[in-house]
Design a protein around this motif. Structure first.
Motif, PDB file in Angstrom:
ATOM      1  N   LEU A  52      32.234  36.346  33.736  1.00  0.00           N
ATOM      2  CA  LEU A  52      31.671  37.694  33.592  1.00  0.00           C
ATOM      3  C   LEU A  52      32.432  38.624  34.519  1.00  0.00           C
ATOM      4  O   LEU A  52      32.357  38.501  35.747  1.00  0.00           O
ATOM      5  CB  LEU A  52      30.183  37.685  33.945  1.00  0.00           C
ATOM      6  CG  LEU A  52      29.457  39.038  33.902  1.00  0.00           C
ATOM      7  CD1 LEU A  52      29.499  39.628  32.485  1.00  0.00           C
ATOM      8  CD2 LEU A  52      28.017  38.887  34.388  1.00  0.00           C
ATOM      9  N   ARG A  53      33.172  39.547  33.931  1.00  0.00           N
ATOM     10  CA  ARG A  53      34.002  40.455  34.728  1.00  0.00           C
ATOM     11  C   ARG A  53      33.149  41.564  35.334  1.00  0.00           C
ATOM     12  O   ARG A  53      32.467  42.302  34.630  1.00  0.00           O
ATOM     13  CB  ARG A  53      35.116  41.063  33.872  1.00  0.00           C
ATOM     14  CG  ARG A  53      36.135  40.045  33.373  1.00  0.00           C
ATOM     15  CD  ARG A  53      37.265  40.744  32.643  1.00  0.00           C
ATOM     16  NE  ARG A  53      38.016  41.605  33.554  1.00  0.00           N
ATOM     17  CZ  ARG A  53      38.725  42.661  33.177  1.00  0.00           C
ATOM     18  NH1 ARG A  53      38.755  43.011  31.879  1.00  0.00           N
ATOM     19  NH2 ARG A  53      39.382  43.377  34.049  1.00  0.00           N
ATOM     20  N   MET A  54      33.226  41.662  36.665  1.00  0.00           N
ATOM     21  CA  MET A  54      32.411  42.645  37.380  1.00  0.00           C
ATOM     22  C   MET A  54      33.240  43.793  37.943  1.00  0.00           C
ATOM     23  O   MET A  54      32.697  44.679  38.601  1.00  0.00           O
ATOM     24  CB  MET A  54      31.656  41.955  38.516  1.00  0.00           C
ATOM     25  CG  MET A  54      30.691  40.872  38.054  1.00  0.00           C
ATOM     26  SD  MET A  54      29.417  41.499  36.935  1.00  0.00           S
ATOM     27  CE  MET A  54      28.540  42.629  38.046  1.00  0.00           C
ATOM     28  N   GLY A  55      34.545  43.801  37.701  1.00  0.00           N
ATOM     29  CA  GLY A  55      35.383  44.886  38.201  1.00  0.00           C
ATOM     30  C   GLY A  55      36.733  44.862  37.521  1.00  0.00           C
ATOM     31  O   GLY A  55      37.125  43.861  36.904  1.00  0.00           O
ATOM     32  N   PRO A  56      37.500  45.946  37.622  1.00  0.00           N
ATOM     33  CA  PRO A  56      38.777  46.038  36.912  1.00  0.00           C
ATOM     34  C   PRO A  56      39.814  45.027  37.377  1.00  0.00           C
ATOM     35  O   PRO A  56      40.720  44.681  36.625  1.00  0.00           O
ATOM     36  CB  PRO A  56      39.234  47.483  37.189  1.00  0.00           C
ATOM     37  CG  PRO A  56      38.469  47.901  38.408  1.00  0.00           C
ATOM     38  CD  PRO A  56      37.162  47.200  38.332  1.00  0.00           C
ATOM     39  N   THR A  57      39.713  44.553  38.625  1.00  0.00           N
ATOM     40  CA  THR A  57      40.659  43.542  39.100  1.00  0.00           C
ATOM     41  C   THR A  57      40.049  42.145  39.120  1.00  0.00           C
ATOM     42  O   THR A  57      40.651  41.208  39.626  1.00  0.00           O
ATOM     43  CB  THR A  57      41.151  43.902  40.513  1.00  0.00           C
ATOM     44  OG1 THR A  57      40.030  43.965  41.401  1.00  0.00           O
ATOM     45  CG2 THR A  57      41.875  45.238  40.508  1.00  0.00           C
ATOM     46  N   ASP A  58      38.863  42.021  38.560  1.00  0.00           N
ATOM     47  CA  ASP A  58      38.191  40.733  38.481  1.00  0.00           C
ATOM     48  C   ASP A  58      38.618  40.072  37.179  1.00  0.00           C
ATOM     49  O   ASP A  58      37.905  40.101  36.174  1.00  0.00           O
ATOM     50  CB  ASP A  58      36.669  40.933  38.532  1.00  0.00           C
ATOM     51  CG  ASP A  58      35.906  39.619  38.450  1.00  0.00           C
ATOM     52  OD1 ASP A  58      36.536  38.572  38.646  1.00  0.00           O
ATOM     53  OD2 ASP A  58      34.686  39.655  38.201  1.00  0.00           O
ATOM     54  N   TYR A  59      39.806  39.452  37.197  1.00  0.00           N
ATOM     55  CA  TYR A  59      40.385  38.957  35.957  1.00  0.00           C
ATOM     56  C   TYR A  59      39.748  37.659  35.476  1.00  0.00           C
ATOM     57  O   TYR A  59      39.687  37.396  34.280  1.00  0.00           O
ATOM     58  CB  TYR A  59      41.898  38.753  36.130  1.00  0.00           C
ATOM     59  CG  TYR A  59      42.625  40.028  36.496  1.00  0.00           C
ATOM     60  CD1 TYR A  59      42.683  41.103  35.605  1.00  0.00           C
ATOM     61  CD2 TYR A  59      43.230  40.166  37.736  1.00  0.00           C
ATOM     62  CE1 TYR A  59      43.336  42.282  35.939  1.00  0.00           C
ATOM     63  CE2 TYR A  59      43.892  41.332  38.085  1.00  0.00           C
ATOM     64  CZ  TYR A  59      43.944  42.385  37.187  1.00  0.00           C
ATOM     65  OH  TYR A  59      44.583  43.547  37.535  1.00  0.00           O
ATOM     66  N   LYS A  60      39.272  36.844  36.400  1.00  0.00           N
ATOM     67  CA  LYS A  60      38.671  35.569  36.000  1.00  0.00           C
ATOM     68  C   LYS A  60      37.188  35.696  35.704  1.00  0.00           C
ATOM     69  O   LYS A  60      36.651  34.965  34.883  1.00  0.00           O
ATOM     70  CB  LYS A  60      38.888  34.518  37.097  1.00  0.00           C
ATOM     71  CG  LYS A  60      40.339  34.129  37.301  1.00  0.00           C
ATOM     72  CD  LYS A  60      40.446  33.028  38.343  1.00  0.00           C
ATOM     73  CE  LYS A  60      41.892  32.594  38.527  1.00  0.00           C
ATOM     74  NZ  LYS A  60      42.019  31.525  39.551  1.00  0.00           N
ATOM     75  N   GLY A  61      36.523  36.596  36.387  1.00  0.00           N
ATOM     76  CA  GLY A  61      35.093  36.780  36.187  1.00  0.00           C
ATOM     77  C   GLY A  61      34.263  35.778  36.971  1.00  0.00           C
ATOM     78  O   GLY A  61      34.756  34.765  37.468  1.00  0.00           O
ATOM     79  N   GLU A  62      32.975  36.087  37.098  1.00  0.00           N
ATOM     80  CA  GLU A  62      32.057  35.189  37.788  1.00  0.00           C
ATOM     81  C   GLU A  62      31.922  33.876  37.026  1.00  0.00           C
ATOM     82  O   GLU A  62      31.809  33.864  35.806  1.00  0.00           O
ATOM     83  CB  GLU A  62      30.665  35.823  37.892  1.00  0.00           C
ATOM     84  CG  GLU A  62      30.547  36.919  38.911  1.00  0.00           C
ATOM     85  CD  GLU A  62      29.101  37.376  39.062  1.00  0.00           C
ATOM     86  OE1 GLU A  62      28.820  38.073  40.040  1.00  0.00           O
ATOM     87  OE2 GLU A  62      28.266  37.040  38.193  1.00  0.00           O
TER      88      GLU A  62
END
Length: 945
Positions: A52-62
């Motif tokens: 689950l992507r939580m930001g623009p640089t969060d490429y892998k996600g939670e």
């Protein structure tokens, strides 16, 4: 084993193919990692549960927690909130995806599927309607292709392929060799902005409908194999390597002469006990093995009433020598025909299973007859007696050949699913565990015991029964709250206990402080509960005690009903499990003997004495251990330099143990080496270690066996204090603090589904490596401080878990750079110039992991890389310890891992009673000067099995 992809690929380049559509048959199945795409000869690929992507640089996600609902539905829950479901029930290759409750600031989901780097040899792909393009043979750039599309196509060099139809969104194929990681990656995004208002979508997987160009392979290239016709490494040369059948026939003649010349010792009774000792020590003759105490000495007594020290050998059953060959035939120089001379080398005589034993094949060559357990045990029992062993250990057969030769042994109680006993839905450590709160459990036990226990109730050769093997019972307070009552009566019992204690859900919510308060006690039943404060921990400790008492008392009561004659000899705990006082005190009330699978270099008397005292003075069997080396290409645990040192290690372990007044036996693991290609029940990545007294060709390790004979012959003199125990003067084996120990540890491949959750679930079944209190390097003496750690690896990460016993856990108020000054651990890792001592070099890493809430991690001199890591601290519900678990990317360590790579490694446990100042430190191998001298560190080896 790679966590998000399993595949077994045939050679990708064979012959020219016409341009035709793929006829690949594709099937889907649900797993805890995601949807497994079985594409036949292409292999298996996993479309994982998305991050689950939580930001623009969060490429892998939670990363979510994942559970299966039935066989076709995967449900993921994310730390920030929200649920994602992948449902296969529609069939026809359709994955119905849906989600709800995601945070409003989330950007979308991202899927990342690994594609093996072998696809560089003629494999192709396309995104959308673009033309097929080859995977690059050599690295050129990170992003190979990208774009918004509704389909992804993958094709191998043989023309087999499949497609994934998707919502119109961003897709990407990248070359992870950019990160020193040899794998390609297909990335699919589902972006909320691109798909406004949607909470469902479909992914459709099916055969690729297109064409491909042909590819060729040089058919004149000689075939390569890894394992020769005798099951030995084709890459290693050593003096005793077998190359001809005639050598095995000569071995048989040599063995026959040795056995003919052997004169059995005259001071033993028919069971291997010390003849005449019963009268001298006033021991009872009961007709069965039993235990007595003479002065301070616990003694295991034979049916004839003589003292007996259990010198057992595990695995007399031809199990770990079997390996899975089906699907990887090309790595073997030779495999037997399904019928004919070598038919009995196939497991259970069923070649269709694809499992065979090179050990059995060599035995057939050696003795010129089919392999059977009866004939094999008839051969090895005289051999074991000649070497001084007197009994069979765990995982051994009970053949007529063994009985007729008066060779005692042990058994396991029928306490698992195969005997229709209700168990917890998750294994605890290495094995399943009976759920004592399940309806009908007592009746099920009686049925199973009547069938399997009663027939041996009057057997004088049976020493006793184990209850299980390496069940990590200390994890119960963490595991059971996360279960569903609908799947686990134990969870239902917990909820019932909580409801009885708190009476109203408001009182429960106030006491436990859940992040989202529950509306009723019924809501607790199928939702995970998290221990967030001391009140919850105390409640779980109370439930833990209830579980243990219910479990062990029920087993004991049922066992005594069907067998009043034999011993209950424990659950083969790991050291960390045995380091739990609640467990030992409760279980010991219902056991005759305690058993611990004690893998260690040095016998730590203080630890074993503590377990003995907690047990109320019950005798102890050290029920699994061995030493090994890698000189023949096998893996190793408790590694030593060579076979001679294996012998010295055996002597030290057995004699130092026998000299302790409460130890009544030991069990070496196992008779034969494990198959070099991995034991069969763990697939292609099973253990393949140098465990044996004999190798795959049935040749004894002469230096080891000679040492065994010497120690075994004097065991009763050592046990009764007439002779001093042998001591191997090596710092690894004498446990002397302040000395460089030279220890080594193997780091096995991670298993699929490993998670940073504070438990040992989905970890490889390798026992924890102890850091004993005797390894204290500084500070005031603290006998209650010790730890057991584990490591494993995949292509992306090094995983680390340590279970620490600490009377004042999780006290660390220091800043990140100073976390070494309070509770926590320090890791020391170096991959370059590993033979060079002195100060740390630039590529070395010192990693500080603070034991606090929340846990923290800091890489000294590389703080920016700390952000890549994931770490978790969990306090034991007993209040006297904690677990630290970490995922450390290899990139953060500056290491590109390879099998058989050896690195410098050490670990220190730091202790503080106030969180401000360190008052003690234990070190696994080196000293308190580790940060100043890398020459003090031990070593670790990355292994495939």
């Amino acid at each position: 084993m790679k966590p998000a992809l399993t595949f077994s690929l045939a050679c990708l380049l064979f012959f020219s193919l016409p341009a035709v559509a793929s006829d690949t048959k594709v099937t889907l199945s649900a797993s805890a990692e995601g949807v497994v795409i079985d594409a036949g000869s292409m292999g298996k690929f996993t479309l994982p549960v998305p991050g689950l992507r939580m930001g623009p640089t969060d490429y892998k996600g939670e990363k979510p927690s994942v559970e299966l609902e039935g066989t076709e539905k995967i449900v993921a829950r994310y730390p920030s909130g929200g649920e994602f479901t992948m449902d296969l029930s529609r069939g026809n290759g359709t994955i119905a995806c849906s989600f709800s409750g995601v945070p409003t600031n989330a950007l979308g989901f991202t899927f990342a599927t690994k594609i093996p780097v072998n696809f560089k040899q003629g494999g192709k792909f396309s995104i959308g309607s673009a033309a097929l393009q080859p995977f690059p043979e050599t690295f050129d750039k990170q992003i190979i292709a990208q774009g918004t599309a509704k389909q992804f196509n993958l094709l191998d060099a043989m023309g087999d392929g499949f497609s994934i139809k998707t919502p119109a969104d961003y897709q990407q194929v990248q070359d992870n060799r950019a990160f020193n990681w040899p794998v390609f990656m297909y990335i699919l995004n589902f972006t909320f902005a691109t798909n406004p208002g949607k909470s469902t979508f479909l992914l459709e997987v099916g055969p690729f409908d297109g064409s491909t160009e042909s590819a060729k392979v040089n058919s004149d290239e000689p075939r390569k194999f890894l394992i020769d016709r005798y099951g030995q490494s084709a890459r290693k040369e050593f003096a005793s390597k077998v190359t001809r059948d005639e050598e095995l026939e000569a071995d048989a003649a040599k063995e026959a002469l040795a056995l003919a010349a052997f004169v059995p010792p005259g001071d033993q009774d028919i069971y291997g006990g010390l003849a005449g000792s019963g009268e001298q020590l006033h021991l009872s003759k009961t007709g069965f093995f039993h235990v007595q105490k003479v002065g301070d000495r616990q003694i295991l007594v034979t049916p004839e009433g003589n003292a007996f020290f259990h010198l057992g050998v595990c695995g007399i059953s031809s199990t770990d020598d079997h390996t899975l060959v089906k699907g990887r035939e090309k790595i073997f120089e030779w495999l037997p025909e399904p019928t004919g001379e070598f038919a009995t080398a196939w497991r259970d005589g069923k070649p269709s299973m694809g499992i065979m034993s090179f050990f059995a094949a060599n035995w057939i060559r050696k003795f010129k007859k089919p392999f059977t357990l009866e004939d094999w045990t008839a051969q090895i029992i005289p051999r074991l007696k000649m070497w001084g062993f007197n009994s069979a250990g765990a995982f051994s057969a009970n053949t007529e050949a063994m009985r007729s030769r008066n060779f005692p042994g042990v058994g396991f109680l029928p306490l698992g699913k195969r005997d229709a006993i209700p168990v917890l839905p998750e294994n605890l450590g290495a094995a399943e565990l009976m759920d004592p709160f399940a309806p009908g459990v007592e009746a099920a036990l009686e049925t199973a015991f009547a069938k399997k226990v009663t027939p041996r109730a009057n057997d004088p050769l049976l020493i006793g029964y184990f209850l299980g093997n390496e069940q990590h019972l200390e994890n119960l307070p963490k595991v059971i709250p996360r279960l569903k009552s609908s799947q686990s009566p134990a969870k239902a019992k917990l909820v019932s206990m909580l409801q009885e204690k708190y009476s109203t859900i408001e009182k429960f919510n106030s006491a436990w402080g859940p992040a989202n308060p529950f509306a009723s006690f019924d809501a607790l039943k199928d939702e995970p509960l998290f221990i967030r404060n001391d009140v919850a921990a105390a409640d779980m400790r109370e439930f833990y005690r209830l579980y243990l008492e219910t479990y062990y008392s029920l087993v004991e009561k049922t066992f005594r009903k069907f067998d009043p004659n034999h011993l209950l000899i424990g659950s083969r705990w790991t050291p960390h499990t045995a380091n739990n006082e609640d467990l030992v005190r409760i279980a010991s009330k219902h056991l005759d003997v305690i058993s611990v699978n004690y893998y260690t270099y040095a016998i730590e008397e203080s630890f074993l004495k503590k377990v003995n005292e907690w047990s109320g003075g019950k005798p102890l069997i050290l029920s699994e251990w061995y030493f090994s080396c890698s000189d023949r290409g096998l893996g190793s645990t408790k590694e030593v330099a060579d076979q001679k040192e294996r012998g010295a290690a055996y002597r030290n372990y057995v004699e130092q143990s026998a000299a302790l007044p409460f130890v009544v036996g030991v069990e070496w693991f196992i008779y034969t080496d494990q198959a070099i290609s991995g034991r069969f029940f763990q697939g292609f990545n099973g253990e393949g270690n140098n465990t044996g007294l004999v190798d795959v060709t049935d040749r004894p390790y002469e230096e080891l066996v000679a040492a065994c004979r010497e120690t075994n012959a004097r065991i009763y003199d050592v046990m009764l204090g007439k002779e001093k125990p042998y001591a191997y003067e090596d710092p690894r084996f004498n446990g002397k603090a302040g000395t460089q120990a030279g220890k080594k540890i193997a780091i096995p491949r991670a298993l699929p589904g490993i998670q940073i959750d504070g438990t040992t679930n989905n970890w490889p079944g390798v026992p924890g490596e102890p850091i004993e209190s005797s390894r204290q390097m500084m500070g005031k003496t603290n006998p209650n401080l010790r730890g057991d750690f584990r490591m494993c690896w995949d292509d992306s990460n090094l995983y680390f878990l340590i279970q620490v016993k600490d009377p004042t856990p999780l006290k660390n108020l220091r800043d990140d750079k100073g976390m070494w000054g309070a509770d926590g651990v320090e890791l020391f890792i170096g991959a370059k110039e590993i033979s060079t001592p002195g100060t740390m070099i630039f590529s070395d890493r010192q990693i500080l992991i603070g034991a606090s809430e929340p846990a923290r991690i800091h890489i000294v001199d590389h703080p920016e890389d700390s952000k890549m890591c994931q770490v978790l601290a969990v306090k034991d519900v007993t209040g006297d310890g904690y677990v630290l678990e970490a995922m450390i990317p290899w990139k953060a360590l500056g290491i590109e891992p390879n099998p058989d790579m050896e690195i410098l490694f050490d670990i220190a446990i730091d202790y503080s009673d106030d969180g401000k100042a360190r008052s003690a430190q234990l070190v696994w191998n080196g000293t308190s000067d580790n940060s100043g001298d890398r020459g003090l560190w031990g070593k670790a080896r990355i292994v495939e099995n």
